[in-house]
Design a protein around this motif. Structure first.
Motif, mmCIF file in Angstrom:
data_model
loop_
_atom_site.group_PDB
_atom_site.id
_atom_site.type_symbol
_atom_site.label_atom_id
_atom_site.label_comp_id
_atom_site.label_asym_id
_atom_site.label_seq_id
_atom_site.Cartn_x
_atom_site.Cartn_y
_atom_site.Cartn_z
ATOM 1 N N GLY A 65 0.817 -1.202 0.000
ATOM 2 C CA GLY A 65 0.000 0.000 0.000
ATOM 3 C C GLY A 65 0.847 1.246 0.000
ATOM 4 N N SER A 66 0.335 2.304 0.615
ATOM 5 C CA SER A 66 1.051 3.579 0.619
ATOM 6 C C SER A 66 0.858 4.310 1.933
ATOM 7 C CB SER A 66 0.570 4.487 -0.517
ATOM 8 O OG SER A 66 0.930 3.984 -1.775
ATOM 9 N N TYR A 83 -4.278 0.641 1.956
ATOM 10 C CA TYR A 83 -3.839 -0.530 2.720
ATOM 11 C C TYR A 83 -4.898 -1.628 2.636
ATOM 12 C CZ TYR A 83 -6.977 1.751 6.011
ATOM 13 O OH TYR A 83 -8.065 2.363 6.585
ATOM 14 N N SER A 130 -8.372 2.790 -0.672
ATOM 15 C CA SER A 130 -7.390 3.757 -1.168
ATOM 16 C C SER A 130 -7.988 5.158 -1.299
ATOM 17 C CB SER A 130 -6.849 3.296 -2.528
ATOM 18 O OG SER A 130 -7.915 3.090 -3.447
ATOM 19 N N TRP A 158 -0.186 -1.254 -5.926
ATOM 20 C CA TRP A 158 -1.004 -1.707 -4.801
ATOM 21 C C TRP A 158 -1.525 -3.124 -5.032
ATOM 22 C CZ3 TRP A 158 -4.325 3.338 -4.876
ATOM 23 C CH2 TRP A 158 -3.594 4.378 -4.290
#
Length: 608
Positions: A65-66, A83, A130, A158
């Motif tokens: 994820g980020s 995530y 997201s 992702w």
């Protein structure tokens, strides 16, 4: 090969290695593999896949994820903006999730988590969200976006995956991976469910539920919403209006996702009585329209009530005055431009249930509405209002209010008025769920009332409610149905027993008048054994049995008959009659109508 060529070859190999390392660094980690994989994900989306575990199994979970921004040494880690997580559907437990504190920081804002855990038998949902950790699209500073540190740019990397490590045969994929919001079937469904409003989408909207408790009981309350007071709910004593529990910051905990997402999971101890549960949403962040990351149980957005001890499930029942009480007074099916009233006298204190359906605009503009006054002086003791009412189905201004009104001995008048548009029989906007209830009806709160406690006064002026709209009066005996004429008989669906479905085609070659005699089971709250006629080509209903067009047929109050004529234009029609599982010909249990052999529908031709 001389030394110069060897050095040149080494330099070339070194250059290729550097290029591969740069490409690897820029491209980020490889996509994870697994039995269940969510990939090809986009910003501002929620993806999900479901799977079932038949026996205990160990699985590997990997998510990419980020972070909301770059991870900087010596500073607190930013939250995760994109995530994955894993939810067990039976008990709504989050058994795994990517956490900012344990996720590995990859290139830029990329985050990666790898875990191994054991799963018990059950149904699981793998999610990936997201929308970002905060409301709005930015999520990164201007400088971060200029240097390419916007977490949304990570979207092509992702992914989240689940892979069984020991016995893959014990894991069954029940719902394929896909983007979009979970369906309503994912809402909480505990064993002894009382009511759920989840998942609540769009907005502003409101859901409510009246229920009666017969003995002391503990309910499990599970609610998920947005605070402060944006998407939230409460439980109140319906008679007094006192709130038993309210969804606040103090009564909830973080639900995951955006900071405003809040979760309540509490036991609710209730004494015998009548209660109302309410959940309200605004037009912003909500199920199916998230403006930041959703809670970890997205389909629970709303309120769910269940009985903690399933053996007590029968102690909690929906409270519907239309099926649980006999009306004391009715002013219903009120058309446009009408003013009706009915006066009654109480000889002792009585709490009544006021059920009113009308048209109320925002700002409490009253177009079609009810109120109650007390003599002398015509003091208003109750008036229908937008704030106290709930949606009645159809147009947003269709409202229903169920009020519990304690009345002292005295004389009262129930009033109902409509304006020049949108009322029973002429809906300029969408009709309510129960159009025949358009008006006001009074029920007793006690299950039984002693004779003589309430007396309706004679009508005093034109426009007031007559006997059919006011107090129930003794019905005259039904007329004897004429015997069918074999020469004019077109169709006979009688007598009919329980659980019958009859559908017959009727072809009309020229305009024809038909006589109908129908006998069935109807009440103020529904139809159980009844018939109707519709056009075969359009499905338009040209006639149907309703409470309003039928009369008492003797025996049980639900025995109702229709006798009249209709004129049909040329065309093909379908005649229907349905009976439910109880109370029909051969099974009346001592409450048979006067002429049980006519239970069903008979059609005769009258003229050409």
């Amino acid at each position: 090969m001389n030394k110069r060529h060897v050095v040149r070859l080494q330099l070339v190999l070194l250059g290729l290695l550097v290029v591969l390392l740069v490409v690897r660094t820029l491209s980020g980690p490889p996509a994870p593999d697994g039995l269940v994989v969510l990939a090809d994900l986009e910003p501002d989306a929620l993806a999900r896949a479901g799977f079932a575990v038949e026996h205990p199994v160990v699985v590997r979970l990997e998510g990419i994820g980020s972070f909301q921004g770059p991870v900087e040494a010596g500073r607190d880690r930013p939250p995760l903006a994109a995530y994955g997580w894993l939810l067990r559907r039976e008990d709504r437990a989050v058994v795994w999730r990517m956490e900012p504190g344990t996720a590995a920081s990859e290139r830029g804002t990329l985050a990666r988590s790898i875990d191994t855990l054991g799963l018990d038998p059950g149904t699981y949902d793998l999610f990936f969200a997201s929308y970002g950790a905060s409301f709005g699209r930015s999520g990164s500073s201007v400088v971060q976006r200029l240097v390419g540190a916007n977490w949304r740019d990570d979207a092509d990397r992702w992914a989240v995956a689940m892979q069984p490590l020991d016995d893959a045969a014990g894991v069954i994929v029940v719902e394929e991976a896909g983007a979009g919001v979970p369906t309503g079937s994912l809402a909480p469904q505990p064993e002894a469910l009382v009511w759920t409003s989840a998942p609540m989408a769009e907005g502003p909207s409101e859901a409510s539920h009246l229920f009666e408790v017969d003995e002391p009981v503990v309910l499990d309350l599970y609610a998920c919403g947005e605070l402060p007071e944006m998407d939230y709910g409460w439980v109140e004593d319906a008679v007094s209006g006192r709130r038993i529990w309210t969804m606040t910051m103090d009564t909830t905990e973080p639900a995951g996702g955006a900071e405003a997402n809040r979760l309540a999971r509490v036991p609710l101890r209730l004494a015998p009585g009548i209660y109302r549960a309410v959940f309200r949403t605004d037009a912003g962040h909500h199920y199916g329209g998230w403006r930041a990351n959703p809670p970890l149980d997205p389909a629970a957005w709303g309120m769910t009530l269940s009985v903690a001890q399933p053996r007590q499930a029968r102690a909690v029942t929906p409270f519907d005055p239309w099926t649980m009480r006999t009306p004391l007074l009715r002013i219903t099916s009120v058309p446009n431009n009408t003013a009706r009233s009915a006066t009654f006298t109480l000889s002792q204190p009585l709490t009544v249930v006021v059920y009113a359906v009308g048209e109320l605009g925002r700002g409490d503009d009253r177009y079609d509405h009810a109120w109650i006054t007390r003599a002398p002086g015509s003091d208003v003791v109750w008036r229908m209002s937008r704030a106290a009412s709930r949606p009645a189905g159809g147009h947003e201004n269709n409202r229903v209010e169920i009020a519990f009104l304690p009345l002292q001995p005295g004389t009262y008048t129930v009033h109902y008025e409509t304006d020049g548009s949108h009322a029973f029989g002429n809906w300029s906007n969408g009709a309510p769920t129960h159009p025949e209830r358009w008006g006001v009806t009074l029920f007793p709160l006690p299950a039984s009332v002693e004779p003589g406690v309430i007396q309706q006064q004679p009508d005093a002026a034109p426009g007031e409610a007559g006997p059919m709209a006011g107090m129930p009066t003794a019905a005259p005996p039904p007329p004897t149905p004429p015997p069918p004429d074999p020469e004019r008989l077109v169709l006979q669906m009688a007598p009919l027993g329980n659980e019958v479905r009859r559908d017959e085609r009727l072809v009309v070659s020229e305009p024809t008048t038909y006589r109908l005699y129908a006998l069935g089971e109807l009440s103020l709250s529904g139809r159980y054994d009844y018939g109707w006629i519709e056009r075969a080509d359009t499905g338009d209903i040209v006639w149907e049995m309703t409470w309003e067009n039928t009369r008492p047929a003797g025996g049980d109050d639900r025995n109702r008959f229709f006798e009249g004529t209709i004129r049909l234009e040329p065309g093909t029609y379908v005649v229907h009659f349905r009976t439910d599982w109880s109370h029909a010909y051969g099974d009346f249990g001592g409450e048979a109508p006067a002429y049980p052999e006519h239970w069903g529908l008979t059609i005769e031709r009258v003229t050409h």
